[in-house]
Design a protein around this motif. Structure first.
Motif, PDB file in Angstrom:
ATOM      1  N   ASP A 116       0.846  -1.191   0.000  1.00 21.22           N
ATOM      2  CA  ASP A 116       0.000   0.000   0.000  1.00 21.22           C
ATOM      3  C   ASP A 116       0.882   1.241   0.000  1.00 21.22           C
ATOM      4  O   ASP A 116       2.068   1.192   0.348  1.00 21.22           O
ATOM      5  CB  ASP A 116      -0.982   0.006   1.175  1.00 21.22           C
ATOM      6  N   SER A 117       0.286   2.354  -0.401  1.00 21.01           N
ATOM      7  CA  SER A 117       1.041   3.591  -0.584  1.00 21.01           C
ATOM      8  C   SER A 117       1.491   4.203   0.732  1.00 21.01           C
ATOM      9  O   SER A 117       2.344   5.092   0.737  1.00 21.01           O
ATOM     10  CB  SER A 117       0.199   4.600  -1.370  1.00 21.01           C
ATOM     11  N   GLN A 158       1.523   2.602  -8.597  1.00 17.73           N
ATOM     12  CA  GLN A 158       0.868   3.623  -7.781  1.00 17.73           C
ATOM     13  C   GLN A 158       0.765   4.947  -8.536  1.00 17.73           C
ATOM     14  O   GLN A 158      -0.293   5.588  -8.548  1.00 17.73           O
ATOM     15  CB  GLN A 158       1.664   3.816  -6.491  1.00 17.73           C
ATOM     16  N   GLN A 217       4.667   1.749   1.499  1.00 16.76           N
ATOM     17  CA  GLN A 217       5.592   1.802   0.364  1.00 16.76           C
ATOM     18  C   GLN A 217       6.463   0.545   0.276  1.00 16.76           C
ATOM     19  O   GLN A 217       7.582   0.582  -0.204  1.00 16.76           O
ATOM     20  CB  GLN A 217       6.513   3.037   0.458  1.00 16.76           C
ATOM     21  N   LYS A 225       5.362   0.695  -6.747  1.00 20.24           N
ATOM     22  CA  LYS A 225       5.503   2.152  -6.694  1.00 20.24           C
ATOM     23  C   LYS A 225       5.211   2.762  -8.067  1.00 20.24           C
ATOM     24  O   LYS A 225       4.579   3.823  -8.170  1.00 20.24           O
ATOM     25  CB  LYS A 225       6.907   2.531  -6.231  1.00 20.24           C
TER      26      LYS A 225
END
Length: 357
Positions: free
Chosen positions: A55-56, A88, A59, A85
């Protein structure tokens, strides 16, 4: 996107050869202006079991099952972290593009991508790929033609561009029919002690008050393929029956409930049974609806804790399913597996998911 959620929760026919069908699925979710939730989440699942998460906020791409590391080379997690990444950023750009096509400015919006493959012991291979926006199908992949279909007019620009790119068509076909299946077989091999196991359910009959529906609650079973049904006097009974979703427990097993609305006079004058069948277990688990079998909080609130927990877990998973799309749209070498591809996720040459164009 209901199709995506149904695929996540789909179960095979019980006590049949469908138990030998396996799947590798990935769910990517980009969000815009969703409070207290990462703007990008990626989840990987083998046979309905989560084995990968990114998830962002963190990271980092991380394993969710110990056996995943056995199937991965030393650079696997660094490489997939980089890929995620990149995806994302791709999803952030894609949401902006789709919002423009719908003439939207701000507000909460969800962009989802699900893809993967299935394989069974007889060698039959299938795949799936769907893109959704705000809970509805945006682009759907046709496995017969290996082309995209646009359910929404706003998706037609992307549909035409992607369907007229021979290199991309070949790459997507190769991933589903070859690379995805290779990784699925490898995961099944290394994770077979966990993925191939069977665990019988614990079945209880629960009721809040004498006028409440009677809940048949099956929990602790594995795999997730289950059928919870009600019988009346030896016959299948569907009237006034509401089925809950399959939910995952913290230990990796599953639970499911089925609710029967019936008066005490009715079930005392007829024989009602809850019948639970689990894929791979050649036995039915039966609870007869009698006063002694019902666990209730009429006098003691403790037995109802299971019901409360089940409701809370269900609500949490429904939220996650809406946002993440998860409840929610074999040969082993002693030297280790050397894959044809260094990543099990689908991406373009830059290592990220294809951007909406």
């Amino acid at each position: 996107m209901k199709g995506i959620i149904l695929l996540v929760l789909g179960i095979g026919l019980l006590h049949t050869a469908s138990a030998a069908t396996h799947s590798l699925k990935y769910f990517y979710t980009g969000s815009s202006e969703v409070p207290n939730f990462p703007e990008f989440v990626a989840v990987g699942m083998v046979d309905g079991v989560q084995m990968f998460h990114y998830d962002s906020n963190s990271q980092r791409a991380v394993p969710k099952q110990d056996w995943v590391n056995k199937a991965a080379d030393p650079q696997y997690w660094e490489r997939n972290t980089g890929n995620c990444k990149g995806s994302q950023q791709t999803f952030k750009a894609s949401i902006d593009i789709v919002k423009q096509r719908f003439n939207q400015s701000g507000g909460v919006h969800i962009f989802q991508y699900m893809y993967g493959c299935t394989w069974d012991d007889s060698g039959v291979i299938d795949g799936f790929r769907q893109i959704g926006y705000d809970g509805e199908d945006f682009l759907v992949y046709d496995m017969k033609t290996f082309k995209w279909i646009a359910p929404k007019q706003q998706a037609e620009i992307t549909q035409h561009r992607w369907n007229n790119n021979p290199a991309e068509i070949a790459q997507r076909k190769s991933y589903i029919t070859q690379e995805c299946v290779e990784w699925l077989k490898k995961y099944l091999d290394y994770g077979k002690d966990s993925l191939m196991r069977t665990v019988p359910p614990s079945v209880s009959l629960l009721q809040k008050t004498p006028s409440s529906p009677v809940t048949c609650h099956a929990t602790g079973f594995y795999p997730s393929g289950v059928m919870v049904s009600w019988h009346k006097d030896g016959q299948d009974h569907h009237e006034d029956v509401e089925h809950g979703e399959i939910l995952q427990n913290d230990d990796g097993t599953f639970q499911k409930s089925s609710h029967l609305t019936v008066t005490p006079e009715e079930w005392k004058n007829n024989k009602y049974q809850c019948v639970v069948q689990v894929t791979g277990i050649q036995k039915d688990f039966i609870k007869v609806l009698t006063e002694s079998e019902i666990q209730t909080n009429w006098d003691d609130p403790a037995p109802n804790i299971v019901l409360i927990i089940g409701v809370v877990v269900a609500l949490l998973l429904v939220v996650v399913a809406v946002v993440v799309g998860v409840v929610i749209w074999k040969k082993k070498s002693k030297k280790g597996f050397v894959p044809a591809s260094t990543s099990d996720t689908e991406s373009d040459n830059s290592g990220r998911a294809a951007q909406m164009t």
